[in-house]
Each structure stands twice: as structure tokens, then as C-alpha cells.
Design a protein around this motif. Structure first.
Motif, mmCIF file in Angstrom:
data_model
loop_
_atom_site.group_PDB
_atom_site.id
_atom_site.type_symbol
_atom_site.label_atom_id
_atom_site.label_comp_id
_atom_site.label_asym_id
_atom_site.label_seq_id
_atom_site.Cartn_x
_atom_site.Cartn_y
_atom_site.Cartn_z
ATOM 1 N N VAL A 48 0.843 -1.198 0.000
ATOM 2 C CA VAL A 48 0.000 0.000 0.000
ATOM 3 C C VAL A 48 0.877 1.248 0.000
ATOM 4 N N ARG A 49 1.920 1.250 0.825
ATOM 5 C CA ARG A 49 2.814 2.406 0.901
ATOM 6 C C ARG A 49 3.468 2.683 -0.455
ATOM 7 N N VAL A 50 3.945 1.652 -1.118
ATOM 8 C CA VAL A 50 4.580 1.807 -2.435
ATOM 9 C C VAL A 50 3.570 2.364 -3.445
ATOM 10 N N ALA A 51 2.357 1.827 -3.426
ATOM 11 C CA ALA A 51 1.327 2.296 -4.364
ATOM 12 C C ALA A 51 0.975 3.752 -4.105
ATOM 13 N N LEU A 52 0.825 4.123 -2.836
ATOM 14 C CA LEU A 52 0.495 5.513 -2.515
ATOM 15 C C LEU A 52 1.620 6.465 -2.908
ATOM 16 N N GLU A 53 2.851 6.075 -2.674
ATOM 17 C CA GLU A 53 3.978 6.930 -3.061
ATOM 18 C C GLU A 53 4.008 7.128 -4.577
ATOM 19 N N ALA A 54 3.727 6.080 -5.333
ATOM 20 C CA ALA A 54 3.701 6.191 -6.802
ATOM 21 C C ALA A 54 2.565 7.110 -7.235
ATOM 22 N N TRP A 55 1.402 6.994 -6.588
ATOM 23 C CA TRP A 55 0.265 7.844 -6.929
ATOM 24 C C TRP A 55 0.564 9.302 -6.600
ATOM 25 N N ILE A 56 1.217 9.551 -5.477
ATOM 26 C CA ILE A 56 1.583 10.922 -5.105
ATOM 27 C C ILE A 56 2.537 11.505 -6.146
ATOM 28 N N GLU A 57 3.540 10.760 -6.534
ATOM 29 C CA GLU A 57 4.498 11.239 -7.542
ATOM 30 C C GLU A 57 3.797 11.515 -8.874
ATOM 31 N N LYS A 58 2.883 10.634 -9.264
ATOM 32 C CA LYS A 58 2.131 10.831 -10.509
ATOM 33 C C LYS A 58 1.280 12.100 -10.412
ATOM 34 N N SER A 59 0.641 12.312 -9.269
ATOM 35 C CA SER A 59 -0.226 13.480 -9.079
ATOM 36 C C SER A 59 0.550 14.787 -9.146
ATOM 37 N N LYS A 60 1.790 14.780 -8.701
ATOM 38 C CA LYS A 60 2.611 15.998 -8.714
ATOM 39 C C LYS A 60 2.802 16.546 -10.120
ATOM 40 N N SER A 61 2.813 15.663 -11.114
ATOM 41 C CA SER A 61 3.025 16.123 -12.493
ATOM 42 C C SER A 61 1.718 16.253 -13.279
ATOM 43 N N ASP A 62 0.588 16.010 -12.645
ATOM 44 C CA ASP A 62 -0.713 16.135 -13.294
ATOM 45 C C ASP A 62 -1.046 17.617 -13.471
ATOM 46 N N PRO A 63 -1.269 18.079 -14.708
ATOM 47 C CA PRO A 63 -1.556 19.503 -14.937
ATOM 48 C C PRO A 63 -2.781 20.005 -14.168
ATOM 49 N N LYS A 64 -3.799 19.182 -14.014
ATOM 50 C CA LYS A 64 -4.985 19.601 -13.261
ATOM 51 C C LYS A 64 -4.652 19.814 -11.793
ATOM 52 N N VAL A 65 -3.850 18.937 -11.237
ATOM 53 C CA VAL A 65 -3.439 19.073 -9.833
ATOM 54 C C VAL A 65 -2.562 20.313 -9.670
ATOM 55 N N GLN A 66 -1.657 20.522 -10.604
ATOM 56 C CA GLN A 66 -0.794 21.700 -10.540
ATOM 57 C C GLN A 66 -1.607 22.989 -10.629
ATOM 58 N N ALA A 67 -2.605 23.020 -11.516
ATOM 59 C CA ALA A 67 -3.447 24.213 -11.648
ATOM 60 C C ALA A 67 -4.229 24.458 -10.361
ATOM 61 N N ARG A 68 -4.757 23.416 -9.787
ATOM 62 C CA ARG A 68 -5.502 23.561 -8.538
ATOM 63 C C ARG A 68 -4.573 24.017 -7.418
ATOM 64 N N ALA A 69 -3.351 23.519 -7.386
ATOM 65 C CA ALA A 69 -2.382 23.937 -6.373
ATOM 66 C C ALA A 69 -2.098 25.434 -6.487
ATOM 67 N N GLU A 70 -2.000 25.937 -7.697
ATOM 68 C CA GLU A 70 -1.782 27.368 -7.894
ATOM 69 C C GLU A 70 -2.973 28.173 -7.396
ATOM 70 N N GLN A 71 -4.184 27.675 -7.649
ATOM 71 C CA GLN A 71 -5.386 28.347 -7.140
ATOM 72 C C GLN A 71 -5.384 28.372 -5.616
ATOM 73 N N VAL A 72 -5.029 27.262 -5.007
ATOM 74 C CA VAL A 72 -4.995 27.188 -3.542
ATOM 75 C C VAL A 72 -3.934 28.134 -2.994
ATOM 76 N N ARG A 73 -2.761 28.169 -3.634
ATOM 77 C CA ARG A 73 -1.705 29.104 -3.206
ATOM 78 C C ARG A 73 -2.207 30.549 -3.265
ATOM 79 N N ALA A 74 -2.882 30.907 -4.356
ATOM 80 C CA ALA A 74 -3.401 32.264 -4.508
ATOM 81 C C ALA A 74 -4.442 32.566 -3.436
ATOM 82 N N ASP A 75 -5.309 31.600 -3.144
ATOM 83 C CA ASP A 75 -6.302 31.778 -2.090
ATOM 84 C C ASP A 75 -5.629 31.991 -0.732
ATOM 85 N N ILE A 76 -4.599 31.220 -0.466
ATOM 86 C CA ILE A 76 -3.862 31.347 0.795
ATOM 87 C C ILE A 76 -3.224 32.731 0.889
#
Length: 108
Positions: A48-76
Motif C-alpha cells: 500500500v505504501r509503495v502504491a500511494l507513493e507512486a500515486w503521489i508522484e504521478k499526481s505531482k506532475s498532473d496539470p490539473k493538480v498543478q493548476a488547482r495547487a496554484e489556485q490554492v496558493r493564490a487563495d492562501i
């Protein structure tokens, strides 16, 4: 009792700690996970730990996740600016504001 324990896994840095996580899943998924863990020579927890780490790494390069992260940063940043302004208004005397306010019950 804390649910954080020091990490003894070699894939983690010295500052990492491991916290337990409970996951509810279908019996069929659990059986598949157990088989995969056995085939990979790992515990179910490590699988489970290996799978979650792989999913986290994949999510970091997802353009939708990156765009949402920028929105959250701006809100903060907007919220922080509002709070800084509120603190400034409370504690910094302005030209028409006395340096020290009067408390309740003070006679004029």
C-alpha cells in the motif's frame, strides 16, 4: 499515546515518521492486494505504501493538480493579506487613531 512512530524503512530520510492509516476496502480488493504483496515479496502495508507513493508522484506532475495547487496558493496569499491588514488595523495607530484605545467603562 501518539500515532506517529519513527521510520525504520530504508526508503525514508531520517526526519520522516510513519503514521498509521486505516483504509476500508472491498474484500475482493483486499484479497488482490494480499496476492500482489505476496508476489512482490512485500507486506500488505508496504505494498500500500509503495502504491500511494507512486500515486503521489504521478499526481505531482498532473496539470490539473498543478493548476488547482496554484489556485490554492493564490487563495492562501489573499487570505494572508486580509489577515495582515486586519492585524495592521488593530495594532498600528493611524493618523486619526490614538496609539492606545480606551477600554470599556472609561469615563469621557
Amino acid at each position: 499515546m501518539s500515532d506517529v512512530t519513527p521510520s525504520s524503512a530504508s526508503s525514508y530520510s531520517a526526519g520522516d515518521s510513519i503514521r498509521p492509516l486505516s483504509v476500508r476496502m472491498l474484500d475482493s480488493s483486499r484479497v488482490q492486494l494480499e496476492v500482489l504483496a505476496q508476489l512482490n515479496g512485500r507486506s500488505v502495508t508496504e505494498e500500500v505504501r509503495v502504491a500511494l507513493e507512486a500515486w503521489i508522484e504521478k499526481s505531482k506532475s498532473d496539470p490539473k493538480v498543478q493548476a488547482r495547487a496554484e489556485q490554492v496558493r493564490a487563495d492562501i496569499e489573499r487570505e494572508a493579506a486580509v489577515r495582515r491588514g486586519a492585524i495592521e488595523a488593530i495594532f498600528s495607530p493611524g493618523p486619526d487613531k490614538p496609539a492606545r484605545g480606551r477600554g470599556k467603562g472609561t469615563d469621557e
